[in-house]
Write an enzyme that holds these catalytic residues in place. Structure first.
Site, PDB file in Angstrom:
ATOM      1  N   LYS A  52       0.839  -1.204   0.000  1.00  0.00           N
ATOM      2  CA  LYS A  52       0.000   0.000   0.000  1.00  0.00           C
ATOM      3  C   LYS A  52       0.875   1.256   0.000  1.00  0.00           C
ATOM      4  CE  LYS A  52      -4.057  -2.042   2.204  1.00  0.00           C
ATOM      5  NZ  LYS A  52      -4.917  -2.058   3.399  1.00  0.00           N
ATOM      6  N   SER A  68      -1.073   0.363   6.085  1.00  0.00           N
ATOM      7  CA  SER A  68      -1.515  -0.520   7.156  1.00  0.00           C
ATOM      8  C   SER A  68      -2.517  -1.519   6.609  1.00  0.00           C
ATOM      9  CB  SER A  68      -2.146   0.302   8.291  1.00  0.00           C
ATOM     10  OG  SER A  68      -2.407  -0.513   9.409  1.00  0.00           O
ATOM     11  N   ASP A  69      -2.506  -2.709   7.162  1.00  0.00           N
ATOM     12  CA  ASP A  69      -3.472  -3.727   6.772  1.00  0.00           C
ATOM     13  C   ASP A  69      -3.741  -4.610   7.983  1.00  0.00           C
ATOM     14  OD1 ASP A  69      -4.866  -4.831   4.230  1.00  0.00           O
ATOM     15  OD2 ASP A  69      -4.153  -6.606   5.295  1.00  0.00           O
ATOM     16  N   GLN A  70      -4.948  -5.135   8.079  1.00  0.00           N
ATOM     17  CA  GLN A  70      -5.322  -5.918   9.253  1.00  0.00           C
ATOM     18  C   GLN A  70      -6.127  -7.155   8.857  1.00  0.00           C
ATOM     19  OE1 GLN A  70      -8.610  -4.686  11.990  1.00  0.00           O
ATOM     20  NE2 GLN A  70      -6.933  -4.456  13.444  1.00  0.00           N
ATOM     21  N   GLY A 105      -0.600  -5.093  10.152  1.00  0.00           N
ATOM     22  CA  GLY A 105       0.657  -4.782   9.489  1.00  0.00           C
ATOM     23  C   GLY A 105       0.800  -3.275   9.373  1.00  0.00           C
TER      24      GLY A 105
END
Length: 192
Positions: A52, A68-70, A105
């Site tokens: 991203k 960010s990633d979840q 993340g």
């Protein structure tokens, strides 16, 4: 200080980042968020957070870009955003009385130097025993269909928790601010 860019269209992440009282802009990256075969959840969120950030690097060549990633995991399998009432009800029924693990993340890319910091921040929610009536009442009230785990921790969703554990409660909402501050400080950013 290089300008800050949040690589996200998430209102939740934008609200969290605004807590740091630093000026920033937002832009949504267009990436493939598919899970690769046999890819551990930790590696998935770290890879996607970095992708991203890197997806916007050419467009913003002198910025600090936050990606960010979840994902949420229940009984060892990744559960996504429910998108519908029915899916959310099923997720919460399955989570009743269990632990739901959240992995977030986080990446901070300095597009001027190319330096990229990447990490994963874990957080665990221990859910209360939930019956169908309580779940449906909650879902009608808060409609958390765009949230991993089918609840809004920053809202009424907290009433579904027995307890929580982890290094940073903001990671549960999707942007681990404590770790992000560490990364920003490493880039020389002065936090008010």
């Amino acid at each position: 200080m290089l300008p800050l860019l949040l690589a996200s269209s998430s209102v939740y992440r934008r609200d969290l980042l605004s807590r740091l009282r630093l000026p920033f802009i937002c832009s949504s990256p267009d990436i493939d968020e598919s899970h690769r075969a046999n890819e551990p959840a930790v590696e998935l969120v770290k890879r996607l957070a970095e992708q991203k950030a890197r997806a916007l690097a050419a467009q913003y060549p002198e910025h600090l870009i936050i990606g960010s990633d979840q994902v949420a995991a229940l009984d060892g399998r990744i559960i996504g955003k429910p998108h519908t009432f029915e899916n959310a009800r099923e997720q919460l029924l399955a989570a009743s009385g269990k632990r739901v693990s959240f992995l977030t993340g986080l990446a901070l890319l300095n597009t001027k130097t190319g330096h990229c910091q990447v990490d994963c921040v874990p957080f665990t929610v221990h859910m209360r025993e939930l019956d169908v009536e309580r779940i449906e009442r909650y879902l009608r009230t808060e409609q958390p269909y765009d949230c991993a785990g089918s609840f809004k921790a920053e809202g009424l969703g907290v009433s579904l928790f027995q307890s929580t554990e982890g290094p940073d409660a903001t990671s549960l909402v999707g942007l681990p601010l404590i770790r992000l501050v560490d990364m920003l400080l490493a880039e020389g950013v002065q936090i008010p």
